[in-house]
Motif scaffolding. Structure first.
Motif, PDB file in Angstrom:
ATOM      1  N   ASP A 135      10.519  -7.474   5.183  1.00 37.77           N
ATOM      2  CA  ASP A 135       9.926  -7.028   6.443  1.00 37.77           C
ATOM      3  C   ASP A 135       8.423  -7.325   6.457  1.00 37.77           C
ATOM      4  OD1 ASP A 135      12.367  -6.050   7.205  1.00 37.77           O
ATOM      5  OD2 ASP A 135      11.803  -3.933   7.131  1.00 37.77           O
ATOM      6  N   GLY A 136       7.952  -7.774   7.605  1.00 37.05           N
ATOM      7  CA  GLY A 136       6.521  -7.941   7.804  1.00 37.05           C
ATOM      8  C   GLY A 136       5.905  -9.143   7.119  1.00 37.05           C
ATOM      9  N   THR A 137       6.717 -10.153   6.771  1.00 34.72           N
ATOM     10  CA  THR A 137       6.168 -11.318   6.059  1.00 34.72           C
ATOM     11  C   THR A 137       6.203 -12.607   6.870  1.00 34.72           C
ATOM     12  OG1 THR A 137       8.325 -11.776   5.031  1.00 34.72           O
ATOM     13  CG2 THR A 137       6.795 -10.361   3.803  1.00 34.72           C
ATOM     14  N   GLY A 138       6.806 -12.586   8.055  1.00 30.72           N
ATOM     15  CA  GLY A 138       6.901 -13.809   8.864  1.00 30.72           C
ATOM     16  C   GLY A 138       5.957 -13.760  10.040  1.00 30.72           C
ATOM     17  N   ALA A 139       4.733 -14.232   9.852  1.00 34.64           N
ATOM     18  CA  ALA A 139       3.735 -14.189  10.920  1.00 34.64           C
ATOM     19  C   ALA A 139       3.985 -15.335  11.910  1.00 34.64           C
ATOM     20  CB  ALA A 139       2.335 -14.274  10.341  1.00 34.64           C
TER      21      ALA A 139
ATOM     22  N   ARG B 200       2.547  -6.921   1.939  1.00 30.73           N
ATOM     23  CA  ARG B 200       2.861  -7.194   0.532  1.00 30.73           C
ATOM     24  C   ARG B 200       3.808  -6.098   0.067  1.00 30.73           C
ATOM     25  NH1 ARG B 200       0.533  -5.373  -4.392  1.00 30.73           N
ATOM     26  NH2 ARG B 200       0.704  -6.887  -6.087  1.00 30.73           N
ATOM     27  N   PRO B 201       5.056  -6.446  -0.286  1.00 34.73           N
ATOM     28  CA  PRO B 201       6.067  -5.406  -0.509  1.00 34.73           C
ATOM     29  C   PRO B 201       5.840  -4.602  -1.774  1.00 34.73           C
ATOM     30  CG  PRO B 201       6.964  -7.555  -1.042  1.00 34.73           C
ATOM     31  CD  PRO B 201       5.619  -7.805  -0.427  1.00 34.73           C
ATOM     32  N   ALA B 202       6.330  -3.365  -1.714  1.00 36.80           N
ATOM     33  CA  ALA B 202       6.195  -2.451  -2.855  1.00 36.80           C
ATOM     34  C   ALA B 202       7.401  -2.605  -3.777  1.00 36.80           C
ATOM     35  CB  ALA B 202       6.084  -1.015  -2.350  1.00 36.80           C
ATOM     36  N   VAL B 203       7.479  -3.741  -4.442  1.00 36.55           N
ATOM     37  CA  VAL B 203       8.532  -3.966  -5.432  1.00 36.55           C
ATOM     38  C   VAL B 203       7.858  -4.204  -6.773  1.00 36.55           C
ATOM     39  CG1 VAL B 203      10.375  -4.743  -3.903  1.00 36.55           C
ATOM     40  CG2 VAL B 203       8.645  -6.380  -4.646  1.00 36.55           C
ATOM     41  N   ALA B 204       8.371  -3.578  -7.797  1.00 33.26           N
ATOM     42  CA  ALA B 204       7.681  -3.541  -9.087  1.00 33.26           C
ATOM     43  C   ALA B 204       7.564  -4.912  -9.737  1.00 33.26           C
ATOM     44  CB  ALA B 204       8.393  -2.574 -10.026  1.00 33.26           C
ATOM     45  N   ASP B 205       8.556  -5.784  -9.507  1.00 29.75           N
ATOM     46  CA  ASP B 205       8.539  -7.059 -10.224  1.00 29.75           C
ATOM     47  C   ASP B 205       8.021  -8.201  -9.350  1.00 29.75           C
ATOM     48  OD1 ASP B 205      10.757  -6.814  -8.627  1.00 29.75           O
ATOM     49  OD2 ASP B 205      12.126  -7.846  -9.994  1.00 29.75           O
TER      50      ASP B 205
ATOM     51  N   VAL C  99      -4.254 -10.072   8.196  1.00 28.27           N
ATOM     52  CA  VAL C  99      -4.805  -9.407   7.016  1.00 28.27           C
ATOM     53  C   VAL C  99      -3.627  -8.890   6.193  1.00 28.27           C
ATOM     54  CG1 VAL C  99      -6.239  -7.509   6.186  1.00 28.27           C
ATOM     55  CG2 VAL C  99      -6.919  -8.788   8.237  1.00 28.27           C
ATOM     56  N   ILE C 100      -3.722  -9.034   4.878  1.00 30.39           N
ATOM     57  CA  ILE C 100      -2.646  -8.586   3.994  1.00 30.39           C
ATOM     58  C   ILE C 100      -2.819  -7.083   3.721  1.00 30.39           C
ATOM     59  CG2 ILE C 100      -1.406  -9.048   1.850  1.00 30.39           C
ATOM     60  CD1 ILE C 100      -1.791 -11.450   3.886  1.00 30.39           C
ATOM     61  N   ALA C 101      -1.700  -6.371   3.764  1.00 25.38           N
ATOM     62  CA  ALA C 101      -1.719  -4.933   3.488  1.00 25.38           C
ATOM     63  C   ALA C 101      -0.562  -4.599   2.565  1.00 25.38           C
ATOM     64  CB  ALA C 101      -1.608  -4.124   4.784  1.00 25.38           C
ATOM     65  N   ASP C 102      -0.775  -3.638   1.671  1.00 21.43           N
ATOM     66  CA  ASP C 102       0.297  -3.167   0.809  1.00 21.43           C
ATOM     67  C   ASP C 102       1.276  -2.303   1.600  1.00 21.43           C
ATOM     68  OD1 ASP C 102      -0.536  -4.408  -1.508  1.00 21.43           O
ATOM     69  OD2 ASP C 102      -1.731  -2.712  -2.191  1.00 21.43           O
ATOM     70  N   GLU C 103       2.549  -2.458   1.291  1.00 26.32           N
ATOM     71  CA  GLU C 103       3.578  -1.622   1.932  1.00 26.32           C
ATOM     72  C   GLU C 103       3.367  -0.159   1.545  1.00 26.32           C
ATOM     73  OE1 GLU C 103       8.466  -1.343   2.242  1.00 26.32           O
ATOM     74  OE2 GLU C 103       7.535  -2.525   0.633  1.00 26.32           O
ATOM     75  N   GLU C 104       3.499   0.705   2.523  1.00 20.83           N
ATOM     76  CA  GLU C 104       3.401   2.134   2.292  1.00 20.83           C
ATOM     77  C   GLU C 104       4.810   2.700   2.207  1.00 20.83           C
ATOM     78  OE1 GLU C 104       0.972   3.981   5.218  1.00 20.83           O
ATOM     79  OE2 GLU C 104      -0.775   2.726   4.808  1.00 20.83           O
ATOM     80  N   VAL C 105       5.095   3.328   1.086  1.00 21.91           N
ATOM     81  CA  VAL C 105       6.433   3.880   0.862  1.00 21.91           C
ATOM     82  C   VAL C 105       6.348   5.393   0.892  1.00 21.91           C
ATOM     83  CG1 VAL C 105       8.390   3.976  -0.710  1.00 21.91           C
ATOM     84  CG2 VAL C 105       7.058   1.870  -0.523  1.00 21.91           C
ATOM     85  N   ALA C 106       7.150   6.006   1.740  1.00 21.38           N
ATOM     86  CA  ALA C 106       7.134   7.463   1.865  1.00 21.38           C
ATOM     87  C   ALA C 106       7.557   8.109   0.568  1.00 21.38           C
ATOM     88  CB  ALA C 106       8.066   7.900   3.000  1.00 21.38           C
ATOM     89  N   GLY C 107       6.895   9.199   0.245  1.00 24.21           N
ATOM     90  CA  GLY C 107       7.245   9.968  -0.940  1.00 24.21           C
ATOM     91  C   GLY C 107       6.628   9.474  -2.193  1.00 24.21           C
TER      92      GLY C 107
END
Length: 283
Positions: free
Chosen positions: A174-178, A111-116, A275-283
């Protein structure tokens, strides 16, 4: 025959699934074999080793990690077209995926780390893998170009899908096409995977269920129509469309969050689980 791609000592390995075990048949990738025009059954028979591994212990890879093309088909079930508020097109709605979006069975769907974005939507589908390519392929010959079939979850970031008339970005995070777990060769399935049940389950609840007979454009038609414009190649993947039930069309919306489990099952082909996981963004 069920072919399984997995990682061993940092390298891709190919095997044949035999119940709960996998028999190793070598280190050449499935896409490389298809590109060489190899008969998969003959190759497997000639290269089958005595080495059997527990399937449960393997780190699976997508059946093909870098296919030449991933061509996706939208609006290929009339009930899904209706819930999406589109008119049913009389020509396949095509878009592309990139290989960097692919993940394997039992790998996290990100699940991408995009605000909207509220979350990630599910789309259970059948992936068609071509064994040979061509241009202007006749419909009555199209199924002879199929090497096999697998299961796909076309994870969609809807807000990005609908930012423009082109759906590409929302379909390629990235990481959404299983994709996986197995490639089942065409000889083991009904021609064109006719009459098979496709179901998606979210946290154990069925959210999509349809027969492949409900496809607006069947597999043979898709291959033939696409090849009118595009030269198809061995190893190309056609992701053939999803039925109704997507989370975005529901009230309230049902989008995937971290910790959710999404499973797509296609009769006679198998179950793809992530399993769904939140994207980890460095920093």
């Amino acid at each position: 025959m069920r072919l399984v791609s997995f990682e061993r000592q940092g390298k891709p390995v190919l095997g044949i699934r035999e119940g709960e075990q996998v028999r190793v048949i070598g280190g050449e990738t499935l896409e490389a074999l298809l590109a060489r025009g190899v008969d998969l059954l003959q190759h497997a028979q000639a290269n089958a080793s005595d080495e059997l591994l527990s399937a449960a212990d393997l780190k699976l890879l997508p059946p093909l990690q870098r296919p030449p093309k991933i061509i996706c088909v939208g609006l290929n079930f009339a009930d899904h077209t209706s819930e999406s508020k589109y008119e049913q097109p009389d020509y396949p709605t095509l878009f592309f995926r990139v290989h960097t979006s692919l993940i394997a069975h039992e790998q996290p769907m990100i699940r991408p780390a995009v605000a909207d974005s509220e979350g990630l939507d599910f789309e259970g589908e059948i992936a068609v893998v071509l064994g040979k390519g061509g241009r202007h392929i006749a419909k009555n010959d199209a199924l002879s170009h199929v090497a096999g079939y697998s299961v796909f979850n076309d994870g969609s970031v809807r807000e990005y899908q609908f930012k423009t008339p082109q759906w590409t970005v929302g379909k390629n995070f990235d990481g959404t096409g299983a994709f996986g777990p197995d490639l089942v060769t065409a000889d083991e399935l009904p021609p064109g995977v006719k009459g098979l049940l496709l179901e998606t389950r979210l946290n154990g609840k069925v959210v999509q269920s349809a027969s492949t007979d409900e496809m607006v454009f069947d597999v043979a038609s898709l291959i033939s129509i696409i090849s009118e414009a595009i030269t198809l190649e061995a190893g190309d993947v056609i992701v053939s469309g999803t039925p109704s039930g997507i989370g975005w069309a529901r009230t309230p919306r049902l989008l995937m969050k971290a910790g959710d489990v999404c499973e797509v099952t296609v009769e006679k082909i198998g179950t793809l689980r992530n399993v769904i996981a939140d994207e980890e963004v460095a920093g």
